[in-house]
Design a protein around this motif. Structure first.
Motif, PDB file in Angstrom:
ATOM      1  N   CYS A  41     -16.058  28.262  10.989  1.00 12.35           N
ATOM      2  CA  CYS A  41     -16.256  29.159  12.132  1.00 12.35           C
ATOM      3  C   CYS A  41     -17.709  29.235  12.607  1.00 12.35           C
ATOM      4  CB  CYS A  41     -15.763  30.562  11.768  1.00 12.35           C
ATOM      5  SG  CYS A  41     -13.985  30.631  11.492  1.00 12.35           S
ATOM      6  N   LEU A  74     -15.672  38.123  15.237  1.00 13.93           N
ATOM      7  CA  LEU A  74     -15.165  36.937  14.564  1.00 13.93           C
ATOM      8  C   LEU A  74     -14.772  37.252  13.127  1.00 13.93           C
ATOM      9  CD1 LEU A  74     -14.708  33.918  15.158  1.00 13.93           C
ATOM     10  CD2 LEU A  74     -16.991  33.491  14.254  1.00 13.93           C
ATOM     11  N   GLU A  77     -11.500  39.698  13.395  1.00 14.50           N
ATOM     12  CA  GLU A  77     -10.314  39.265  14.130  1.00 14.50           C
ATOM     13  C   GLU A  77      -9.897  37.833  13.825  1.00 14.50           C
ATOM     14  OE1 GLU A  77     -11.028  39.916  18.301  1.00 14.50           O
ATOM     15  OE2 GLU A  77     -11.809  41.927  17.933  1.00 14.50           O
ATOM     16  N   CYS A  78     -10.690  37.116  13.036  1.00 17.38           N
ATOM     17  CA  CYS A  78     -10.385  35.712  12.794  1.00 17.38           C
ATOM     18  C   CYS A  78     -10.609  35.321  11.331  1.00 17.38           C
ATOM     19  CB  CYS A  78     -11.251  34.846  13.710  1.00 17.38           C
ATOM     20  SG  CYS A  78     -11.020  33.077  13.487  1.00 17.38           S
ATOM     21  N   TYR A  81      -8.375  36.454   8.281  1.00 16.02           N
ATOM     22  CA  TYR A  81      -7.066  35.835   8.079  1.00 16.02           C
ATOM     23  C   TYR A  81      -7.181  34.505   7.344  1.00 16.02           C
ATOM     24  CZ  TYR A  81      -5.294  39.375  11.249  1.00 16.02           C
ATOM     25  OH  TYR A  81      -4.960  40.570  11.824  1.00 16.02           O
ATOM     26  N   CYS A 105      -2.178  33.303  12.015  1.00 19.07           N
ATOM     27  CA  CYS A 105      -3.078  34.284  12.637  1.00 19.07           C
ATOM     28  C   CYS A 105      -4.500  33.733  12.722  1.00 19.07           C
ATOM     29  CB  CYS A 105      -3.082  35.591  11.838  1.00 19.07           C
ATOM     30  SG  CYS A 105      -1.550  36.523  11.954  1.00 19.07           S
ATOM     31  N   TYR A 106      -4.939  33.069  11.669  1.00 20.10           N
ATOM     32  CA  TYR A 106      -6.283  32.485  11.626  1.00 20.10           C
ATOM     33  C   TYR A 106      -6.433  31.397  12.688  1.00 20.10           C
ATOM     34  CZ  TYR A 106     -10.244  29.810   9.712  1.00 20.10           C
ATOM     35  OH  TYR A 106     -11.423  29.132   9.544  1.00 20.10           O
ATOM     36  N   ALA A 109      -6.397  32.840  16.231  1.00 18.10           N
ATOM     37  CA  ALA A 109      -7.660  33.524  16.545  1.00 18.10           C
ATOM     38  C   ALA A 109      -8.782  32.511  16.777  1.00 18.10           C
ATOM     39  CB  ALA A 109      -8.025  34.497  15.426  1.00 18.10           C
ATOM     40  N   LYS A 110      -8.833  31.458  15.953  1.00 18.36           N
ATOM     41  CA  LYS A 110      -9.860  30.424  16.152  1.00 18.36           C
ATOM     42  C   LYS A 110      -9.705  29.773  17.520  1.00 18.36           C
ATOM     43  CE  LYS A 110     -10.323  27.198  13.154  1.00 18.36           C
ATOM     44  NZ  LYS A 110     -10.500  26.233  12.066  1.00 18.36           N
ATOM     45  N   LYS A 112      -8.335  31.053  20.174  1.00 13.35           N
ATOM     46  CA  LYS A 112      -8.714  32.052  21.186  1.00 13.35           C
ATOM     47  C   LYS A 112     -10.227  32.084  21.356  1.00 13.35           C
ATOM     48  CE  LYS A 112      -9.468  36.832  21.017  1.00 13.35           C
ATOM     49  NZ  LYS A 112      -9.171  38.133  20.445  1.00 13.35           N
ATOM     50  N   TYR A 113     -10.943  32.134  20.246  1.00 12.05           N
ATOM     51  CA  TYR A 113     -12.398  32.186  20.327  1.00 12.05           C
ATOM     52  C   TYR A 113     -12.983  30.871  20.811  1.00 12.05           C
ATOM     53  CZ  TYR A 113     -12.912  36.873  18.510  1.00 12.05           C
ATOM     54  OH  TYR A 113     -12.879  38.223  18.391  1.00 12.05           O
TER      55      TYR A 113
END
Length: 135
Positions: A41, A74, A77-78, A81, A105-106, A109-110, A112-113
């Motif tokens: 990340c 981050l 929300e990411c 997970y 979920c992880y 979220a990744k 999305k970011y």
């Protein structure tokens, strides 16, 4: 927030556990898993920092007592997970659906970011008259 605080306040609740359960997890595993997720990340975090005119983070190894300089969005929300899924993946008693859910979920979220904070790439090309235009 330190890695230890993050684990107890954010990751354990994602797993459906309370802070008392922290003693059941090996410190070396917590550190290793966090650092694996952190490197995955880091680019996203640094894109967020660039956008907010903050100094980018270099890669480094984080221990349980280290402050986590990552963007809180981050982390919360990411990364939580990804860390949760990896911490329980070797547990024979863990339902594989739970691992799949946390990993999903992880990854969601990744993505999305990544989409939100992706650098815009502009490609310029010459037109027939020799001028440039945006493609």
């Amino acid at each position: 927030m330190t890695l230890e605080e993050y684990f107890e306040k954010v990751v354990l609740p994602v797993l459906g556990e309370n802070p008392d359960a922290a003693d059941g997890y090996d410190e070396e595993n917590i550190v290793g898993v966090f650092n694996a997720v952190a490197i995955e990340c880091l680019d996203i975090n640094n894109r967020m920092f660039r956008k907010d005119s903050k100094e980018e983070l270099p890669y480094r190894w984080y221990e349980v007592s280290d402050e986590l300089p990552f963007d809180e969005r981050l982390l919360n929300e990411c990364m939580c997970y990804g860390m949760a899924a990896r911490l329980i993946i070797d547990d024979a008693d863990t339902d594989s659906n739970k691992i799949g859910f946390l990993e999903s979920c992880y990854q969601t979220a990744k993505e999305k970011y990544l989409k939100k904070w992706a650098a815009k790439i502009v490609i310029w090309s010459e037109n027939q008259e020799g001028g440039a235009f945006n493609v």
